[in-house]
Motif scaffolding. Structure first.
Motif, PDB file in Angstrom:
ATOM      1  N   ARG A 143       0.873  -1.179   0.000  1.00  0.00           N
ATOM      2  CA  ARG A 143       0.000   0.000   0.000  1.00  0.00           C
ATOM      3  C   ARG A 143       0.912   1.233   0.000  1.00  0.00           C
ATOM      4  O   ARG A 143       1.769   1.373   0.862  1.00  0.00           O
ATOM      5  CB  ARG A 143      -0.885   0.010   1.230  1.00  0.00           C
ATOM      6  N   ALA A 144       0.686   2.106  -0.972  1.00  0.00           N
ATOM      7  CA  ALA A 144       1.426   3.370  -1.035  1.00  0.00           C
ATOM      8  C   ALA A 144       0.451   4.499  -0.720  1.00  0.00           C
ATOM      9  O   ALA A 144      -0.639   4.560  -1.295  1.00  0.00           O
ATOM     10  CB  ALA A 144       2.040   3.564  -2.416  1.00  0.00           C
ATOM     11  N   HIS A 145       0.842   5.365   0.197  1.00  0.00           N
ATOM     12  CA  HIS A 145      -0.007   6.489   0.591  1.00  0.00           C
ATOM     13  C   HIS A 145       0.851   7.745   0.672  1.00  0.00           C
ATOM     14  O   HIS A 145       1.842   7.784   1.395  1.00  0.00           O
ATOM     15  CB  HIS A 145      -0.672   6.219   1.943  1.00  0.00           C
ATOM     16  N   TYR A 146       0.472   8.754  -0.085  1.00  0.00           N
ATOM     17  CA  TYR A 146       1.167  10.041  -0.111  1.00  0.00           C
ATOM     18  C   TYR A 146       0.203  11.136   0.292  1.00  0.00           C
ATOM     19  O   TYR A 146      -0.922  11.191  -0.189  1.00  0.00           O
ATOM     20  CB  TYR A 146       1.665  10.370  -1.530  1.00  0.00           C
ATOM     21  N   GLY A 147       0.666  12.030   1.151  1.00  0.00           N
ATOM     22  CA  GLY A 147      -0.099  13.224   1.457  1.00  0.00           C
ATOM     23  C   GLY A 147       0.026  14.220   0.316  1.00  0.00           C
ATOM     24  O   GLY A 147       0.765  13.994  -0.648  1.00  0.00           O
ATOM     25  N   PRO A 148      -0.691  15.351   0.398  1.00  0.00           N
ATOM     26  CA  PRO A 148      -0.616  16.370  -0.650  1.00  0.00           C
ATOM     27  C   PRO A 148       0.827  16.812  -0.918  1.00  0.00           C
ATOM     28  O   PRO A 148       1.569  17.121   0.009  1.00  0.00           O
ATOM     29  CB  PRO A 148      -1.444  17.520  -0.097  1.00  0.00           C
ATOM     30  N   HIS A 149       1.224  16.769  -2.168  1.00  0.00           N
ATOM     31  CA  HIS A 149       2.525  17.251  -2.653  1.00  0.00           C
ATOM     32  C   HIS A 149       3.715  16.524  -2.039  1.00  0.00           C
ATOM     33  O   HIS A 149       4.838  17.035  -2.100  1.00  0.00           O
ATOM     34  CB  HIS A 149       2.649  18.773  -2.462  1.00  0.00           C
ATOM     35  N   GLU A 150       3.497  15.342  -1.481  1.00  0.00           N
ATOM     36  CA  GLU A 150       4.619  14.571  -0.943  1.00  0.00           C
ATOM     37  C   GLU A 150       5.330  13.829  -2.063  1.00  0.00           C
ATOM     38  O   GLU A 150       4.749  13.486  -3.085  1.00  0.00           O
ATOM     39  CB  GLU A 150       4.144  13.582   0.126  1.00  0.00           C
ATOM     40  N   LYS A 151       6.619  13.573  -1.821  1.00  0.00           N
ATOM     41  CA  LYS A 151       7.476  12.955  -2.809  1.00  0.00           C
ATOM     42  C   LYS A 151       8.237  11.822  -2.137  1.00  0.00           C
ATOM     43  O   LYS A 151       8.520  11.876  -0.949  1.00  0.00           O
ATOM     44  CB  LYS A 151       8.399  14.054  -3.328  1.00  0.00           C
ATOM     45  N   SER A 152       8.576  10.806  -2.905  1.00  0.00           N
ATOM     46  CA  SER A 152       9.320   9.657  -2.398  1.00  0.00           C
ATOM     47  C   SER A 152      10.806   9.845  -2.665  1.00  0.00           C
ATOM     48  O   SER A 152      11.269  10.971  -2.891  1.00  0.00           O
ATOM     49  CB  SER A 152       8.817   8.372  -3.070  1.00  0.00           C
ATOM     50  N   VAL A 153      11.538   8.746  -2.638  1.00  0.00           N
ATOM     51  CA  VAL A 153      12.945   8.699  -3.025  1.00  0.00           C
ATOM     52  C   VAL A 153      13.046   7.734  -4.203  1.00  0.00           C
ATOM     53  O   VAL A 153      12.121   6.961  -4.468  1.00  0.00           O
ATOM     54  CB  VAL A 153      13.850   8.223  -1.859  1.00  0.00           C
ATOM     55  N   MET A 154      14.155   7.761  -4.907  1.00  0.00           N
ATOM     56  CA  MET A 154      14.354   6.852  -6.030  1.00  0.00           C
ATOM     57  C   MET A 154      14.325   5.415  -5.497  1.00  0.00           C
ATOM     58  O   MET A 154      14.978   5.102  -4.502  1.00  0.00           O
ATOM     59  CB  MET A 154      15.686   7.153  -6.712  1.00  0.00           C
ATOM     60  N   HIS A 155      13.515   4.564  -6.152  1.00  0.00           N
ATOM     61  CA  HIS A 155      13.419   3.166  -5.726  1.00  0.00           C
ATOM     62  C   HIS A 155      13.008   2.286  -6.908  1.00  0.00           C
ATOM     63  O   HIS A 155      12.659   2.784  -7.964  1.00  0.00           O
ATOM     64  CB  HIS A 155      12.418   3.010  -4.564  1.00  0.00           C
ATOM     65  N   ASN A 156      13.064   0.980  -6.691  1.00  0.00           N
ATOM     66  CA  ASN A 156      12.742  -0.013  -7.723  1.00  0.00           C
ATOM     67  C   ASN A 156      11.428  -0.706  -7.434  1.00  0.00           C
ATOM     68  O   ASN A 156      11.059  -0.864  -6.264  1.00  0.00           O
ATOM     69  CB  ASN A 156      13.810  -1.116  -7.756  1.00  0.00           C
ATOM     70  N   HIS A 157      10.781  -1.152  -8.497  1.00  0.00           N
ATOM     71  CA  HIS A 157       9.634  -2.045  -8.401  1.00  0.00           C
ATOM     72  C   HIS A 157       9.828  -3.154  -9.427  1.00  0.00           C
ATOM     73  O   HIS A 157      10.283  -2.893 -10.538  1.00  0.00           O
ATOM     74  CB  HIS A 157       8.320  -1.336  -8.749  1.00  0.00           C
ATOM     75  N   PRO A 158       9.426  -4.384  -9.091  1.00  0.00           N
ATOM     76  CA  PRO A 158       9.363  -5.424 -10.119  1.00  0.00           C
ATOM     77  C   PRO A 158       8.104  -5.202 -10.961  1.00  0.00           C
ATOM     78  O   PRO A 158       7.362  -4.242 -10.727  1.00  0.00           O
ATOM     79  CB  PRO A 158       9.266  -6.708  -9.291  1.00  0.00           C
ATOM     80  N   ASP A 159       7.832  -6.086 -11.907  1.00  0.00           N
ATOM     81  CA  ASP A 159       6.570  -6.028 -12.646  1.00  0.00           C
ATOM     82  C   ASP A 159       5.433  -5.968 -11.633  1.00  0.00           C
ATOM     83  O   ASP A 159       5.481  -6.655 -10.602  1.00  0.00           O
ATOM     84  CB  ASP A 159       6.375  -7.284 -13.500  1.00  0.00           C
ATOM     85  N   LEU A 160       4.422  -5.141 -11.915  1.00  0.00           N
ATOM     86  CA  LEU A 160       3.327  -5.016 -10.958  1.00  0.00           C
ATOM     87  C   LEU A 160       2.047  -4.559 -11.626  1.00  0.00           C
ATOM     88  O   LEU A 160       2.045  -4.063 -12.750  1.00  0.00           O
ATOM     89  CB  LEU A 160       3.698  -4.058  -9.822  1.00  0.00           C
ATOM     90  N   VAL A 161       0.954  -4.720 -10.871  1.00  0.00           N
ATOM     91  CA  VAL A 161      -0.333  -4.127 -11.220  1.00  0.00           C
ATOM     92  C   VAL A 161      -0.627  -3.100 -10.138  1.00  0.00           C
ATOM     93  O   VAL A 161      -0.558  -3.413  -8.946  1.00  0.00           O
ATOM     94  CB  VAL A 161      -1.456  -5.178 -11.282  1.00  0.00           C
ATOM     95  N   ALA A 162      -0.901  -1.863 -10.534  1.00  0.00           N
ATOM     96  CA  ALA A 162      -1.262  -0.785  -9.607  1.00  0.00           C
ATOM     97  C   ALA A 162      -2.773  -0.614  -9.663  1.00  0.00           C
ATOM     98  O   ALA A 162      -3.352  -0.514 -10.753  1.00  0.00           O
ATOM     99  CB  ALA A 162      -0.568   0.512 -10.007  1.00  0.00           C
ATOM    100  N   ILE A 163      -3.390  -0.577  -8.478  1.00  0.00           N
ATOM    101  CA  ILE A 163      -4.837  -0.369  -8.390  1.00  0.00           C
ATOM    102  C   ILE A 163      -5.048   0.912  -7.591  1.00  0.00           C
ATOM    103  O   ILE A 163      -4.779   0.954  -6.384  1.00  0.00           O
ATOM    104  CB  ILE A 163      -5.544  -1.564  -7.716  1.00  0.00           C
TER     105      ILE A 163
END
Length: 139
Positions: free
Chosen positions: A45-65
């Motif tokens: 589960r990814a949750h971002y508040g208003p105008h929040e930003k992450s850091v550079m990271h990797n993901h394998p093949d995925l489905v985003a819902i």
């Protein structure tokens, strides 16, 4: 002296990109939470508040819902950026990637990621011995 400085800079140049492109649940636990995993998938589960930003990271093949409507900006390692609009309920296939996402809206953004783990191929069966002889069964 210069040799030592050059060696240290070289090691940092190699180590820093590798450290920055990692598992989002480890490098950005503020935004990513592992909900479930087994040998074949991981649900994040990814949750971002208003105008929040992450850091550079990797993901394998995925489905985003997507759980919310929103607009997100992705920055890639080569500096290229891409903005995408999402709608709650929308599902999207994404091949393995490295990126830095940013919520461009004034609202919270939430997405469920179904990450696919690479399956190992089963060990190959040994070929039949070509020199072995078989005797026919008597009836």
């Amino acid at each position: 002296m210069y040799r030592l400085l050059f060696s240290a800079l070289f090691v940092l140049a190699i180590a820093v990109p590798a450290a920055l492109a990692q598992d989002p649940a480890k490098v950005d636990a503020r935004h990513y939470k592992v909900e479930f995993q087994n040998s074949r998938v991981r649900i994040v589960r990814a949750h971002y508040g208003p105008h929040e930003k992450s850091v550079m990271h990797n993901h394998p093949d995925l489905v985003a819902i997507f759980q919310t409507d929103g607009r997100v900006k992705f920055t890639y390692p080569n500096g290229k950026t891409e903005e995408r609009d999402m709608k709650a309920g929308q599902a999207l296939w994404t091949p393995a990637t490295r990126h830095l996402p940013e919520n461009l809206t004034d609202n919270d953004m939430e997405v469920i990621l179904v990450e696919f783990k690479t399956r190992r191929k089963p060990a190959a069966k040994k070929p039949a011995d070509a020199n072995a002889t078989t005797t026919p069964r008597k009836q």
